[in-house]
Design an enzyme around this catalytic site. Structure first.
Site, PDB file in Angstrom:
ATOM      1  N   ASN A  16       0.804  -1.234   0.000  1.00  0.00           N
ATOM      2  CA  ASN A  16       0.000   0.000   0.000  1.00  0.00           C
ATOM      3  C   ASN A  16       0.835   1.281   0.000  1.00  0.00           C
ATOM      4  O   ASN A  16       0.439   2.277  -0.606  1.00  0.00           O
ATOM      5  CB  ASN A  16      -0.995  -0.018   1.157  1.00  0.00           C
ATOM      6  CG  ASN A  16      -0.320  -0.066   2.495  1.00  0.00           C
ATOM      7  OD1 ASN A  16       0.760  -0.649   2.634  1.00  0.00           O
ATOM      8  ND2 ASN A  16      -0.911   0.546   3.479  1.00  0.00           N
ATOM      9  N   GLU A  25       3.891  -4.927  12.413  1.00  0.00           N
ATOM     10  CA  GLU A  25       2.922  -3.826  12.232  1.00  0.00           C
ATOM     11  C   GLU A  25       1.801  -4.396  11.371  1.00  0.00           C
ATOM     12  O   GLU A  25       2.022  -4.667  10.189  1.00  0.00           O
ATOM     13  CB  GLU A  25       3.579  -2.632  11.529  1.00  0.00           C
ATOM     14  CG  GLU A  25       4.724  -1.997  12.283  1.00  0.00           C
ATOM     15  CD  GLU A  25       4.307  -1.398  13.599  1.00  0.00           C
ATOM     16  OE1 GLU A  25       3.111  -1.106  13.780  1.00  0.00           O
ATOM     17  OE2 GLU A  25       5.182  -1.237  14.454  1.00  0.00           O
ATOM     18  N   CYS A  73      -3.067   1.580   6.552  1.00  0.00           N
ATOM     19  CA  CYS A  73      -3.419   0.887   7.798  1.00  0.00           C
ATOM     20  C   CYS A  73      -4.022   1.850   8.817  1.00  0.00           C
ATOM     21  O   CYS A  73      -4.730   1.429   9.721  1.00  0.00           O
ATOM     22  CB  CYS A  73      -2.187   0.211   8.376  1.00  0.00           C
ATOM     23  SG  CYS A  73      -0.828   1.374   8.590  1.00  0.00           S
ATOM     24  N   GLU A  93       7.774   0.786  16.141  1.00  0.00           N
ATOM     25  CA  GLU A  93       8.788   1.323  15.253  1.00  0.00           C
ATOM     26  C   GLU A  93       8.891   2.821  15.527  1.00  0.00           C
ATOM     27  O   GLU A  93       8.123   3.370  16.296  1.00  0.00           O
ATOM     28  CB  GLU A  93       8.386   1.069  13.795  1.00  0.00           C
ATOM     29  CG  GLU A  93       8.339  -0.413  13.458  1.00  0.00           C
ATOM     30  CD  GLU A  93       8.076  -0.707  11.982  1.00  0.00           C
ATOM     31  OE1 GLU A  93       7.393   0.092  11.326  1.00  0.00           O
ATOM     32  OE2 GLU A  93       8.571  -1.738  11.497  1.00  0.00           O
TER      33      GLU A  93
HETATM   34  P1  NDP Z   1       0.370  -9.430   3.504  1.00  0.00           P
HETATM   35  O1  NDP Z   1       0.440  -9.853   4.912  1.00  0.00           O
HETATM   36  O2  NDP Z   1      -0.312 -10.299   2.540  1.00  0.00           O
HETATM   37  O3  NDP Z   1       1.835  -9.201   2.894  1.00  0.00           O
HETATM   38  C1  NDP Z   1       2.794  -8.324   3.476  1.00  0.00           C
HETATM   39  C2  NDP Z   1       4.176  -8.734   3.024  1.00  0.00           C
HETATM   40  O4  NDP Z   1       4.465 -10.033   3.562  1.00  0.00           O
HETATM   41  C3  NDP Z   1       4.318  -8.874   1.516  1.00  0.00           C
HETATM   42  O5  NDP Z   1       5.638  -8.528   1.150  1.00  0.00           O
HETATM   43  C4  NDP Z   1       4.073 -10.360   1.300  1.00  0.00           C
HETATM   44  O6  NDP Z   1       4.626 -10.811   0.107  1.00  0.00           O
HETATM   45  C5  NDP Z   1       4.794 -10.932   2.512  1.00  0.00           C
HETATM   46  N1  NDP Z   1       4.342 -12.263   2.923  1.00  0.00           N
HETATM   47  C6  NDP Z   1       3.153 -12.863   2.691  1.00  0.00           C
HETATM   48  N2  NDP Z   1       3.140 -14.090   3.262  1.00  0.00           N
HETATM   49  C7  NDP Z   1       4.336 -14.260   3.875  1.00  0.00           C
HETATM   50  C8  NDP Z   1       4.924 -15.298   4.653  1.00  0.00           C
HETATM   51  N3  NDP Z   1       4.257 -16.419   4.917  1.00  0.00           N
HETATM   52  N4  NDP Z   1       6.174 -15.138   5.122  1.00  0.00           N
HETATM   53  C9  NDP Z   1       6.860 -13.999   4.878  1.00  0.00           C
HETATM   54  N5  NDP Z   1       6.365 -12.971   4.151  1.00  0.00           N
HETATM   55  C10 NDP Z   1       5.115 -13.093   3.661  1.00  0.00           C
HETATM   56  O7  NDP Z   1      -0.258  -7.970   3.526  1.00  0.00           O
HETATM   57  P2  NDP Z   1      -0.643  -7.050   2.307  1.00  0.00           P
HETATM   58  O8  NDP Z   1       0.541  -6.888   1.418  1.00  0.00           O
HETATM   59  O9  NDP Z   1      -1.913  -7.545   1.737  1.00  0.00           O
HETATM   60  O10 NDP Z   1      -0.858  -5.638   3.032  1.00  0.00           O
HETATM   61  C11 NDP Z   1      -2.069  -5.231   3.566  1.00  0.00           C
HETATM   62  C12 NDP Z   1      -2.071  -5.393   5.064  1.00  0.00           C
HETATM   63  O11 NDP Z   1      -0.994  -4.691   5.635  1.00  0.00           O
HETATM   64  C13 NDP Z   1      -3.321  -4.835   5.699  1.00  0.00           C
HETATM   65  O12 NDP Z   1      -3.814  -5.737   6.665  1.00  0.00           O
HETATM   66  C14 NDP Z   1      -2.821  -3.571   6.382  1.00  0.00           C
HETATM   67  O13 NDP Z   1      -3.581  -3.176   7.495  1.00  0.00           O
HETATM   68  C15 NDP Z   1      -1.446  -3.961   6.781  1.00  0.00           C
HETATM   69  N6  NDP Z   1      -0.618  -2.780   7.005  1.00  0.00           N
HETATM   70  C16 NDP Z   1      -0.249  -2.456   8.287  1.00  0.00           C
HETATM   71  C17 NDP Z   1       0.476  -1.313   8.549  1.00  0.00           C
HETATM   72  C18 NDP Z   1       0.892  -0.946   9.947  1.00  0.00           C
HETATM   73  O14 NDP Z   1       1.795  -0.113  10.084  1.00  0.00           O
HETATM   74  N7  NDP Z   1       0.304  -1.509  10.989  1.00  0.00           N
HETATM   75  C19 NDP Z   1       0.852  -0.394   7.460  1.00  0.00           C
HETATM   76  C20 NDP Z   1       0.425  -0.834   6.163  1.00  0.00           C
HETATM   77  C21 NDP Z   1      -0.283  -1.988   5.949  1.00  0.00           C
HETATM   78  P3  NDP Z   1       3.739 -10.891  -1.223  1.00  0.00           P
HETATM   79  O15 NDP Z   1       2.988  -9.628  -1.371  1.00  0.00           O
HETATM   80  O16 NDP Z   1       4.770 -11.054  -2.240  1.00  0.00           O
HETATM   81  O17 NDP Z   1       2.843 -12.066  -1.019  1.00  0.00           O
END
Ligand code: NDP
Length: 475
Positions: free
Chosen positions: A147, A245, A279, A455
């Site tokens: 995002n 996060e 988020c 963080e």
């Molecule tokens: P995901 O959890 O699907 O993915 C996040 C990252 O983790 C991506 O790089 C993804 O790779 C990777 N990933 C996925 N599965 C694994 C695994 N089993 N082991 C290691 N890495 C993995 O989240 P989204 O990308 O869909 O992001 C949206 C989410 O992020 C929402 O829930 C949002 O709220 C949260 N978010 C939280 C923030 C905060 O600061 N609290 C800020 C921004 C977003 P790939 O995409 O290649 O599958």
């Protein structure tokens, strides 16, 4: 067609397999990105291992200089980076120019300065001296979502490098373009080889392998709660440090005594900036009953006036969602809301421009109970639900009723109430009469299912270092 390779040991390496990358606004496939395997991750870890001693023992001032050089290069290439970010995510170019890219430069600048002020404590007695070293951990993994691609990746990489670690970064497979540019800029900045390595590909493949690698000393992860829990369950038995996060279901709590116009303008922004894909975006609006009707009328009018359009157009305020699957998820929750008795006051529809793109209209829903599934589950899109309340204690119970606890905005001119309720709200961040007003020195993170650890500022530097106490006996 752009080809994105892994960045290992200061060089770009082709990968055995590639994934197709898409522009969510035009649905055009315009790049191929490496789909890394364990072998690629191993190569990156090997490179990082070789570079660690030299990087971790470099004078902090010198490390800071590299980070400042990167910040400057990001600023100099801001327009190009913003365009890539917009093409990759569907977000308005104007937003990427105003927020994503300047903030990415600021992350490097901030931690370049912070590391020079990251002091150790000493505890002298007449017969001994205790002093505490804060040493880099070694090789760390930084995993970020789609995002805010460069913004969130640099928010992790910058403190990790500043503290003297070598990094294996894994951006989202859906948005690798700016991370790839960062690799190019790190060469230009003269960053020593192997200090920053960027591995692309599926989280379920190279991400999981990275997380479980015995040479990784810490994982800093931003993403969904389910993924975060999976990572935690993998790392806990290995006793590897992690910071998570995660998702949110953030509330705005609005009292009738607030500064109405400021609240109205900010709540439209907090609900729909980046198509609601931040988020920290507001997804539940609790409004004092006496203000309810006026708010609904004014809010819906302003939401209807938001300019939805092609992300690269200067006037666009709301762009496309990240993917078809995400669009389907958002649509599913709006249908569920209607099924559960909610009324859609505006939006409630997917649409496209010239037959293309994953757009969803900014949507306002009323009539759902605070405990309805739609008000409890993260949607992460341009959808808000409005709920009236009468009593302070009632609204705090509602706000705290979700499993999440990331951010809350509280709107009141009553100072005592602002302090009282801020202390009672279960979220890592409370904004009084504002939203997303960030000071990088402050701790950032969520409670409950919104995360583990903090963080920002010295919290980030603490995370990326290990404390070692040394006791010298004088007797
Ligand atoms: P995901 O959890 O699907 O993915 C996040 C990252 O983790 C991506 O790089 C993804 O790779 C990777 N990933 C996925 N599965 C694994 C695994 N089993 N082991 C290691 N890495 C993995 O989240 P989204 O990308 O869909 O992001 C949206 C989410 O992020 C929402 O829930 C949002 O709220 C949260 N978010 C939280 C923030 C905060 O600061 N609290 C800020 C921004 C977003 P790939 O995409 O290649 O599958």
């Amino acid at each position: 067609m752009i080809k994105i390779d892994n960045f290992i040991n200061g060089e770009f390496y082709p990968c055995g397999e590639y994934l197709q990358g898409q522009n969510p606004a035009s649905e055009a496939a315009f790049y191929q990105v490496a789909n890394s395997s364990a072998i690629d991750v191993d190569s990156a870890i090997e490179a990082a291992e070789k570079s660690f001693y030299e990087w971790s023992t470099l004078d902090v001032e010198k490390r800071a200089e590299y980070l400042l050089a990167l910040a400057k290069l990001i600023d100099e290439n801001a327009n190009h980076l913003a365009k890539l970010e917009s093409l990759d995510t569907g977000k308005p170019l104007s937003l990427a120019k105003r927020v994503d890219i300047p903030r990415s430069a600021e992350n490097f600048r901030f931690f370049a300065h912070a590391i020079t002020q990251f002091a150790s404590l000493s505890h002298p007695t007449p017969s001994s001296l205790n002093y505490t070293l804060k040493q880099p951990l070694g090789i760390v993994g930084c995993i970020s979502p789609w995002n805010l691609p460069l913004y969130l990746l640099t928010w992790k990489i910058a403190p990790a490098l500043a503290a003297g670690n070598c990094v294996i970064a894994k951006p989202s497979e859906m948005t690798p373009l700016t991370a790839n540019e960062l690799a190019h800029l790190s060469i230009e900045a003269g960053l020593p080889k192997g200090v920053l390595n960027i591995i692309h590909g599926k989280g379920s493949q190279c991400g999981e392998y990275l997380v479980g690698h015995s040479k990784i000393k810490a994982i800093s992860f931003t993403g969904g709660t389910d993924t975060g829990k999976k990572i935690a369950s993998r790392l806990a038995p290995m006793l590897t440090k992690y910071s998570l996060e995660l998702g949110g279901k953030n509330a705005a709590v609005i009292f009738a005594d607030c500064d109405y116009l400021s609240m109205l303008e900010t709540t439209v922004r907090s609900s729909f900036t980046n198509q609601g894909e931040i988020c920290l975006c507001t997804s539940r609006i609790f409004i004092e009953k006496t203000l309810y009707q006026q708010f609904i009328t004014d809010f819906v009018e302003k939401v209807r006036a938001l300019r939805i359009g092609k992300p690269l157009d200067d006037n666009t305020q709301v762009g496309a969602l990240i993917s078809k699957q995400h669009l389907q998820k958002v649509s599913h929750f709006v249908e569920k809301a209607m099924h559960n008795g909610g009324r859609v006051l505006c939006g409630g529809k997917a649409f496209n421009l010239e037959g293309k793109g994953y757009y969803y209209m900014p949507t306002v829903i009323e009539g759902l109970d605070a405990y309805d599934e739609v008000n409890q589950t993260e949607i992460f899109g341009p959808v808000v639900s409005i709920i009236p309340f009468e009593k302070e204690h009632e609204v705090i119970t509602h706000v705290n009723s979700t499993t999440y606890g990331l951010a809350t905005s509280l709107w009141t001119e009553n100072l005592s109430r602002a302090h009282r309720l801020s202390a009672q709200i279960e979220s890592g961040l409370v904004w009084v009469n504002c939203w997303m007003q960030r000071d990088l020195r402050t701790p950032f993170g969520g409670m409950k299912d919104s995360g583990m650890g903090r963080e920002g500022g010295f919290d980030a530097l603490d995370f990326f270092t290990e404390k070692k106490n040394i006791c010298i006996n004088f007797q």
